[in-house]
Scaffold this motif. Structure first.
Motif, PDB file in Angstrom:
ATOM      1  N   GLY A  18      -7.776  90.677  72.785  1.00 49.23           N
ATOM      2  CA  GLY A  18      -6.749  91.083  71.838  1.00 49.23           C
ATOM      3  C   GLY A  18      -6.625  92.594  71.797  1.00 49.23           C
ATOM      4  N   ILE A  19      -5.396  93.083  71.755  1.00 48.36           N
ATOM      5  CA  ILE A  19      -5.120  94.519  71.692  1.00 48.36           C
ATOM      6  C   ILE A  19      -4.294  94.799  70.447  1.00 48.36           C
ATOM      7  N   THR A  20      -4.764  95.740  69.623  1.00 50.24           N
ATOM      8  CA  THR A  20      -3.994  96.107  68.441  1.00 50.24           C
ATOM      9  C   THR A  20      -4.122  97.600  68.201  1.00 50.24           C
ATOM     10  N   GLY A  21      -3.346  98.102  67.257  1.00 51.55           N
ATOM     11  CA  GLY A  21      -3.359  99.532  66.951  1.00 51.55           C
ATOM     12  C   GLY A  21      -2.065  99.927  66.274  1.00 51.55           C
ATOM     13  N   GLY A  22      -2.049 101.120  65.748  1.00 60.49           N
ATOM     14  CA  GLY A  22      -0.883 101.596  65.016  1.00 60.49           C
ATOM     15  C   GLY A  22       0.278 101.963  65.916  1.00 60.49           C
ATOM     16  N   VAL A  23       1.442 102.137  65.319  1.00 59.98           N
ATOM     17  CA  VAL A  23       2.636 102.531  66.059  1.00 59.98           C
ATOM     18  C   VAL A  23       2.404 103.899  66.697  1.00 59.98           C
ATOM     19  N   GLY A  24       2.812 104.028  67.958  1.00 57.86           N
ATOM     20  CA  GLY A  24       2.656 105.292  68.664  1.00 57.86           C
ATOM     21  C   GLY A  24       1.289 105.509  69.281  1.00 57.86           C
ATOM     22  N   ALA A  25       0.402 104.517  69.173  1.00 57.50           N
ATOM     23  CA  ALA A  25      -0.953 104.677  69.720  1.00 57.50           C
ATOM     24  C   ALA A  25      -0.982 104.530  71.237  1.00 57.50           C
ATOM     25  N   ARG A 157       4.585 111.295  70.260  1.00 58.57           N
ATOM     26  CA  ARG A 157       5.134 110.192  71.050  1.00 58.57           C
ATOM     27  C   ARG A 157       6.322 109.536  70.366  1.00 58.57           C
ATOM     28  N   LEU A 158       6.227 109.334  69.060  1.00 60.55           N
ATOM     29  CA  LEU A 158       7.309 108.673  68.338  1.00 60.55           C
ATOM     30  C   LEU A 158       8.556 109.549  68.273  1.00 60.55           C
ATOM     31  N   GLN A 159       8.355 110.851  68.179  1.00 59.90           N
ATOM     32  CA  GLN A 159       9.499 111.758  68.197  1.00 59.90           C
ATOM     33  C   GLN A 159      10.159 111.769  69.567  1.00 59.90           C
ATOM     34  N   SER A 160       9.329 111.740  70.612  1.00 56.58           N
ATOM     35  CA  SER A 160       9.848 111.822  71.976  1.00 56.58           C
ATOM     36  C   SER A 160      10.471 110.513  72.444  1.00 56.58           C
ATOM     37  N   SER A 161       9.774 109.385  72.233  1.00 51.33           N
ATOM     38  CA  SER A 161      10.231 108.117  72.798  1.00 51.33           C
ATOM     39  C   SER A 161      11.243 107.378  71.927  1.00 51.33           C
ATOM     40  N   ARG A 162      11.133 107.552  70.601  1.00 48.99           N
ATOM     41  CA  ARG A 162      12.003 106.791  69.708  1.00 48.99           C
ATOM     42  C   ARG A 162      12.933 107.659  68.869  1.00 48.99           C
ATOM     43  N   GLY A 163      12.733 108.972  68.939  1.00 49.71           N
ATOM     44  CA  GLY A 163      13.588 109.874  68.171  1.00 49.71           C
ATOM     45  C   GLY A 163      13.379 109.795  66.673  1.00 49.71           C
ATOM     46  N   TYR A 164      12.182 109.362  66.246  1.00 49.89           N
ATOM     47  CA  TYR A 164      11.904 109.239  64.819  1.00 49.89           C
ATOM     48  C   TYR A 164      11.807 110.613  64.170  1.00 49.89           C
ATOM     49  N   SER A 165      12.298 110.704  62.944  1.00 45.62           N
ATOM     50  CA  SER A 165      12.150 111.915  62.149  1.00 45.62           C
ATOM     51  C   SER A 165      10.745 111.960  61.564  1.00 45.62           C
ATOM     52  N   PRO A 166      10.275 113.139  61.168  1.00 46.86           N
ATOM     53  CA  PRO A 166       8.948 113.217  60.538  1.00 46.86           C
ATOM     54  C   PRO A 166       8.830 112.320  59.313  1.00 46.86           C
ATOM     55  N   GLU A 167       9.916 112.211  58.542  1.00 46.01           N
ATOM     56  CA  GLU A 167       9.892 111.382  57.348  1.00 46.01           C
ATOM     57  C   GLU A 167       9.726 109.905  57.705  1.00 46.01           C
ATOM     58  N   LYS A 168      10.434 109.455  58.745  1.00 44.42           N
ATOM     59  CA  LYS A 168      10.329 108.058  59.145  1.00 44.42           C
ATOM     60  C   LYS A 168       8.940 107.768  59.697  1.00 44.42           C
ATOM     61  N   ILE A 169       8.380 108.709  60.449  1.00 45.83           N
ATOM     62  CA  ILE A 169       7.038 108.525  61.012  1.00 45.83           C
ATOM     63  C   ILE A 169       6.019 108.364  59.893  1.00 45.83           C
ATOM     64  N   ARG A 170       6.115 109.214  58.884  1.00 45.55           N
ATOM     65  CA  ARG A 170       5.173 109.115  57.757  1.00 45.55           C
ATOM     66  C   ARG A 170       5.323 107.784  57.039  1.00 45.55           C
ATOM     67  N   SER A 171       6.556 107.326  56.884  1.00 45.03           N
ATOM     68  CA  SER A 171       6.812 106.068  56.197  1.00 45.03           C
ATOM     69  C   SER A 171       6.245 104.885  56.978  1.00 45.03           C
ATOM     70  N   VAL A 172       6.460 104.873  58.294  1.00 45.40           N
ATOM     71  CA  VAL A 172       5.970 103.776  59.132  1.00 45.40           C
ATOM     72  C   VAL A 172       4.448 103.743  59.129  1.00 45.40           C
ATOM     73  N   MET A 173       3.835 104.902  59.282  1.00 44.36           N
ATOM     74  CA  MET A 173       2.377 104.971  59.323  1.00 44.36           C
ATOM     75  C   MET A 173       1.758 104.547  57.996  1.00 44.36           C
ATOM     76  N   ALA A 174       2.419 104.891  56.907  1.00 48.44           N
ATOM     77  CA  ALA A 174       1.886 104.568  55.580  1.00 48.44           C
ATOM     78  C   ALA A 174       1.861 103.068  55.327  1.00 48.44           C
ATOM     79  N   ASN A 175       2.743 102.332  56.012  1.00 49.64           N
ATOM     80  CA  ASN A 175       2.833 100.891  55.802  1.00 49.64           C
ATOM     81  C   ASN A 175       1.946 100.087  56.739  1.00 49.64           C
ATOM     82  N   GLN A 176       1.151 100.778  57.565  1.00 45.46           N
ATOM     83  CA  GLN A 176       0.286 100.077  58.500  1.00 45.46           C
ATOM     84  C   GLN A 176      -1.157 100.087  58.012  1.00 45.46           C
TER      85      GLN A 176
END
Length: 214
Positions: A18-25, A157-176
C-alpha cells in the motif's frame, strides 16, 4: 535451506504493497517507478472509483438515485464537477457518496488482487489511495508505506503541476491526515523531498529488498 530451490515470483505468495501520503508528496513518481522498474501491478483507488461511476458501473445507479439526474451529462455520464460541488459543500452528502463508492472500490481492488495472484505474472501489487489508512486497507496490504515530502517541496510541486494558489494549498493540506498519523500507520517512510529522484529510487529499492517484496 540447502538443496531447496529459490522461490520464483509465481511460486511464492504475491505480496500487496500500500502507498499513501499527502497531496504533492510525489506518489505518482513512486508508482511509476514500481511499475516501470519492477513490473508491479499498480492499482489507483481513484481511477477505480472513476471506472465504477461510469454508466453500467457498480456505483452508477446508486449515485444517480441519491443525487438525481441533474448530475448527469446529456449522454448519461456523471458530471464529476457538479457532483463534487454538491458533496464538498455538504459533509452529509459527502458521507453518502463515500458509503456508496468506498466499499465498491475496495471490493473491486480485492478482485483484481485475486486475479493477479491466480495469474502469477507480477512480482507484487501496489495499491495507492489517499484514504488507505482510514478505509482499512491494512487488512488487504502486507505493508503500507508513507510517501513523505516536506511542505516546501509539496508546495512547489502543487504550484508547478496544478497551478494551485498558496491559499488553496494550505486549505488542501489542512484537510489531510497529519504527518504523525501517516507515520504511525505505516511500516516504512520514503522521503521524496529531494529534487534528485534517484534518492527516492534508492530508498524504494532498499525497502523492497529488506521487506521481502522481491
Amino acid at each position: 535451506m540447502s538443496g531447496d530451490k529459490k522461490e520464483t515470483a509465481g511460486e511464492r505468495e504475491m505480496k500487496v504493497l500500500g502507498i499513501t501520503g499527502g497531496v504533492g508528496a510525489g506518489k505518482s513518481t513512486v508508482l511509476g517507478y514500481l511499475a516501470d522498474h519492477y513490473g508491479a501491478r499498480v492499482i489507483e483507488a481513484d481511477r477505480c472509483a472513476h471506472l465504477l461511476q461510469q454508466p453500467g458501473g457498480d456505483c452508477y445507479d446508486a449515485i444517480v438515485n441519491c443525487f438525481g439526474r441533474e448530475i448527469l451529462f446529456p449522454d448519461g455520464r456523471i458530471n464529476r464537477e457538479i457532483l463534487g460541488k454538491i458533496v464538498y459543500a455538504d459533509q452529509k452528502q459527502l458521507k453518502v457518496l463515500n458509503r456508496i463508492v468506498h466499499p465498491a472500490v475496495k471490493t473491486y481492488i480485492i478482485e483484481i488482487i485475486a486475479q493477479e495472484r491466480k495469474k502469477g505474472a507480477v512480482p507484487f501489487v501496489t495499491i495507492e489511495a489517499a484514504l488507505l489508512l482510514e478505509d482499512g486497507y491494512d487488512q488487504i496490504c502486507d505493508e503500507i508505506w508513507y510517501i513523505y515530502a516536506d511542505e516546501a517541496a509539496r508546495t512547489k510541486r502543487l504550484q508547478s503541476s496544478r497551478g494551485y494558489s498558496p491559499e488553496k494549498i494550505r486549505s488542501v493540506m489542512a484537510n489531510q491526515r497529519d504527518e504523525e498519523g501517516y507515520r504511525s500507520g505505516c511500516k516504512l517512510v520514503i522521503d521524496n523531498s529531494s529534487d534528485f529522484v534517484e534518492n527516492t529510487y534508492e530508498q524504494i529499492d532498499k525497502g523492497l529488498r529488506e521487506h521481502g517484496f522481491l
